[in-house]
Motif scaffolding. Structure first.
Motif, PDB file in Angstrom:
ATOM      1  N   PRO A  30       0.821  -1.224   0.000  1.00 36.73           N
ATOM      2  CA  PRO A  30       0.000   0.000   0.000  1.00 36.73           C
ATOM      3  C   PRO A  30       0.856   1.276   0.000  1.00 36.73           C
ATOM      4  O   PRO A  30       0.482   2.274  -0.613  1.00 36.73           O
ATOM      5  CB  PRO A  30      -0.814  -0.103   1.296  1.00 36.73           C
ATOM      6  CG  PRO A  30      -0.779  -1.538   1.672  1.00 36.73           C
ATOM      7  CD  PRO A  30       0.508  -2.088   1.135  1.00 36.73           C
ATOM      8  N   LEU A  31       1.993   1.212   0.650  1.00 38.23           N
ATOM      9  CA  LEU A  31       2.904   2.360   0.676  1.00 38.23           C
ATOM     10  C   LEU A  31       3.460   2.636  -0.725  1.00 38.23           C
ATOM     11  O   LEU A  31       3.512   3.785  -1.174  1.00 38.23           O
ATOM     12  CB  LEU A  31       4.039   2.075   1.664  1.00 38.23           C
ATOM     13  CG  LEU A  31       5.070   3.165   1.850  1.00 38.23           C
ATOM     14  CD1 LEU A  31       4.437   4.438   2.367  1.00 38.23           C
ATOM     15  CD2 LEU A  31       6.142   2.683   2.820  1.00 38.23           C
ATOM     16  N   ILE A  32       3.847   1.588  -1.428  1.00 40.72           N
ATOM     17  CA  ILE A  32       4.348   1.742  -2.800  1.00 40.72           C
ATOM     18  C   ILE A  32       3.242   2.306  -3.698  1.00 40.72           C
ATOM     19  O   ILE A  32       3.493   3.205  -4.507  1.00 40.72           O
ATOM     20  CB  ILE A  32       4.908   0.406  -3.333  1.00 40.72           C
ATOM     21  CG1 ILE A  32       6.198   0.038  -2.584  1.00 40.72           C
ATOM     22  CG2 ILE A  32       5.171   0.493  -4.842  1.00 40.72           C
ATOM     23  CD1 ILE A  32       6.754  -1.333  -2.907  1.00 40.72           C
ATOM     24  N   THR A  33       2.019   1.822  -3.519  1.00 42.16           N
ATOM     25  CA  THR A  33       0.888   2.335  -4.301  1.00 42.16           C
ATOM     26  C   THR A  33       0.704   3.834  -4.037  1.00 42.16           C
ATOM     27  O   THR A  33       0.518   4.621  -4.972  1.00 42.16           O
ATOM     28  CB  THR A  33      -0.409   1.559  -3.963  1.00 42.16           C
ATOM     29  OG1 THR A  33      -0.200   0.180  -4.277  1.00 42.16           O
ATOM     30  CG2 THR A  33      -1.595   2.096  -4.730  1.00 42.16           C
ATOM     31  N   GLU A  34       0.772   4.240  -2.776  1.00 40.87           N
ATOM     32  CA  GLU A  34       0.656   5.659  -2.415  1.00 40.87           C
ATOM     33  C   GLU A  34       1.777   6.478  -3.064  1.00 40.87           C
ATOM     34  O   GLU A  34       1.535   7.573  -3.587  1.00 40.87           O
ATOM     35  CB  GLU A  34       0.706   5.818  -0.893  1.00 40.87           C
ATOM     36  CG  GLU A  34       0.591   7.255  -0.434  1.00 40.87           C
ATOM     37  CD  GLU A  34       0.753   7.417   1.069  1.00 40.87           C
ATOM     38  OE1 GLU A  34       1.006   8.555   1.501  1.00 40.87           O
ATOM     39  OE2 GLU A  34       0.630   6.429   1.814  1.00 40.87           O
ATOM     40  N   LEU A  35       2.980   5.942  -3.068  1.00 42.71           N
ATOM     41  CA  LEU A  35       4.111   6.656  -3.679  1.00 42.71           C
ATOM     42  C   LEU A  35       3.949   6.768  -5.197  1.00 42.71           C
ATOM     43  O   LEU A  35       4.273   7.807  -5.788  1.00 42.71           O
ATOM     44  CB  LEU A  35       5.430   5.960  -3.339  1.00 42.71           C
ATOM     45  CG  LEU A  35       5.884   6.119  -1.890  1.00 42.71           C
ATOM     46  CD1 LEU A  35       7.033   5.168  -1.589  1.00 42.71           C
ATOM     47  CD2 LEU A  35       6.282   7.557  -1.598  1.00 42.71           C
ATOM     48  N   LYS A  36       3.437   5.735  -5.821  1.00 44.15           N
ATOM     49  CA  LYS A  36       3.212   5.790  -7.276  1.00 44.15           C
ATOM     50  C   LYS A  36       2.223   6.911  -7.616  1.00 44.15           C
ATOM     51  O   LYS A  36       2.405   7.636  -8.599  1.00 44.15           O
ATOM     52  CB  LYS A  36       2.698   4.447  -7.800  1.00 44.15           C
ATOM     53  CG  LYS A  36       3.776   3.388  -7.874  1.00 44.15           C
ATOM     54  CD  LYS A  36       3.207   2.068  -8.378  1.00 44.15           C
ATOM     55  CE  LYS A  36       4.288   1.013  -8.483  1.00 44.15           C
ATOM     56  NZ  LYS A  36       3.771  -0.283  -8.954  1.00 44.15           N
ATOM     57  N   ILE A  37       1.198   7.052  -6.794  1.00 48.37           N
ATOM     58  CA  ILE A  37       0.226   8.132  -7.006  1.00 48.37           C
ATOM     59  C   ILE A  37       0.903   9.485  -6.785  1.00 48.37           C
ATOM     60  O   ILE A  37       0.742  10.415  -7.575  1.00 48.37           O
ATOM     61  CB  ILE A  37      -0.999   7.950  -6.071  1.00 48.37           C
ATOM     62  CG1 ILE A  37      -1.784   6.705  -6.494  1.00 48.37           C
ATOM     63  CG2 ILE A  37      -1.889   9.197  -6.077  1.00 48.37           C
ATOM     64  CD1 ILE A  37      -2.813   6.237  -5.474  1.00 48.37           C
ATOM     65  N   LYS A  38       1.681   9.585  -5.730  1.00 44.96           N
ATOM     66  CA  LYS A  38       2.386  10.836  -5.415  1.00 44.96           C
ATOM     67  C   LYS A  38       3.315  11.246  -6.555  1.00 44.96           C
ATOM     68  O   LYS A  38       3.465  12.425  -6.859  1.00 44.96           O
ATOM     69  CB  LYS A  38       3.180  10.652  -4.115  1.00 44.96           C
ATOM     70  CG  LYS A  38       3.670  11.944  -3.500  1.00 44.96           C
ATOM     71  CD  LYS A  38       4.359  11.686  -2.195  1.00 44.96           C
ATOM     72  CE  LYS A  38       3.521  11.755  -0.995  1.00 44.96           C
ATOM     73  NZ  LYS A  38       2.941  12.932  -0.497  1.00 44.96           N
ATOM     74  N   PHE A  39       3.946  10.272  -7.192  1.00 46.50           N
ATOM     75  CA  PHE A  39       4.870  10.549  -8.287  1.00 46.50           C
ATOM     76  C   PHE A  39       4.166  10.605  -9.641  1.00 46.50           C
ATOM     77  O   PHE A  39       4.825  10.729 -10.668  1.00 46.50           O
ATOM     78  CB  PHE A  39       5.985   9.499  -8.327  1.00 46.50           C
ATOM     79  CG  PHE A  39       6.966   9.643  -7.214  1.00 46.50           C
ATOM     80  CD1 PHE A  39       7.751  10.778  -7.095  1.00 46.50           C
ATOM     81  CD2 PHE A  39       7.112   8.640  -6.276  1.00 46.50           C
ATOM     82  CE1 PHE A  39       8.651  10.910  -6.064  1.00 46.50           C
ATOM     83  CE2 PHE A  39       8.017   8.764  -5.240  1.00 46.50           C
ATOM     84  CZ  PHE A  39       8.789   9.899  -5.132  1.00 46.50           C
ATOM     85  N   GLU A  40       2.843  10.489  -9.637  1.00 39.82           N
ATOM     86  CA  GLU A  40       2.035  10.599 -10.850  1.00 39.82           C
ATOM     87  C   GLU A  40       2.566   9.724 -11.986  1.00 39.82           C
ATOM     88  O   GLU A  40       2.672  10.161 -13.130  1.00 39.82           O
ATOM     89  CB  GLU A  40       1.964  12.062 -11.294  1.00 39.82           C
ATOM     90  CG  GLU A  40       1.354  12.949 -10.252  1.00 39.82           C
ATOM     91  CD  GLU A  40       1.482  14.428 -10.572  1.00 39.82           C
ATOM     92  OE1 GLU A  40       2.286  14.808 -11.444  1.00 39.82           O
ATOM     93  OE2 GLU A  40       0.764  15.198  -9.931  1.00 39.82           O
ATOM     94  N   ASN A  41       2.937   8.502 -11.631  1.00 39.71           N
ATOM     95  CA  ASN A  41       3.454   7.549 -12.629  1.00 39.71           C
ATOM     96  C   ASN A  41       4.589   8.127 -13.473  1.00 39.71           C
ATOM     97  O   ASN A  41       4.661   7.921 -14.679  1.00 39.71           O
ATOM     98  CB  ASN A  41       2.323   7.021 -13.517  1.00 39.71           C
ATOM     99  CG  ASN A  41       1.388   6.136 -12.726  1.00 39.71           C
ATOM    100  OD1 ASN A  41       1.830   5.331 -11.919  1.00 39.71           O
ATOM    101  ND2 ASN A  41       0.095   6.300 -12.943  1.00 39.71           N
TER     102      ASN A  41
END
Length: 191
Positions: free
Chosen positions: A28-39
């Motif tokens: 879930p943390l990686i998913t949150e970071l992917k969103i934060k970095f806008e892919n």
């Protein structure tokens, strides 16, 4: 018949495997970071099968040394106890001004530091030098190309704790699509 010569050296390292169960609170943390970095395509997320906690990179190591090395490590470390390790922040390496790696990092890792020191001391007998840099425990989760992200990360999360009961000697095969790791041997800690 395979006429390919057997290699005399193998690129390898010692690491703690991050299992599927250990990945559950990390995903879930990686998913949150992917969103934060806008892919961002300059950020390459490490495949779950390659996520690990490196203890000691050996580089190209003589195949003839590995069996004796493992026997010595298992014998000398047979009384090292399993321990808990908590990760409580995101770090960028080497720093947030020129990041190349995103990683989970922890603050209190005395047992892990001791394990790494013992491992490095044993490896001196096999012509593997101690790393001159201080060991910083971390679990890499992404590689950053061209320093694509330079802002300090503000991500908060509850500490993620793992029980460290073993570590492995891995081989590392560098390929165009990325590294491929294979476990060569397992060193169990006392439970």
């Amino acid at each position: 018949m395979n006429n390919k010569p057997t290699p005399k050296f193998i690129r390898c390292f010692f690491a703690v495997t991050i299992t599927k169960e250990m990945l559950l609170p990390i995903n879930p943390l990686i998913t949150e970071l992917k969103i934060k970095f806008e892919n961002n395509h300059q950020i390459i997320w490490i495949p779950p099968t390659n996520i690990h906690l490196t203890l000691k990179f050996l580089g190209n190591t003589k195949l003839t040394s590995i069996e004796n090395m493992i026997t010595k490590i298992k014998d000398d470390m047979k009384d090292v106890r399993a321990f808990d390790l908590s990760f409580d922040r995101i770090a960028s390496f080497p720093n947030h001004h020129k990041p190349r790696t995103l990683a989970l990092q922890n603050r209190n890792d005395e047992a892990l530091q001791s394990l790494v020191q013992q491992l490095e001391t044993i490896l001196i007998a096999y012509d593997i030098k101690k790393d001159p840099r201080a060991f910083i425990s971390h679990i890499s989760i992404a590689k950053i190309r061209n320093h694509a992200y330079k802002k300090p990360l503000l991500v908060t999360f509850s500490p993620i704790t793992f029980k460290i009961t073993q570590f492995h000697l891995y081989s590392s095969d560098t390929r165009a699509e990325g590294p491929v790791y294979h476990i060569l041997n397992t060193i169990n800690l006392k439970t």
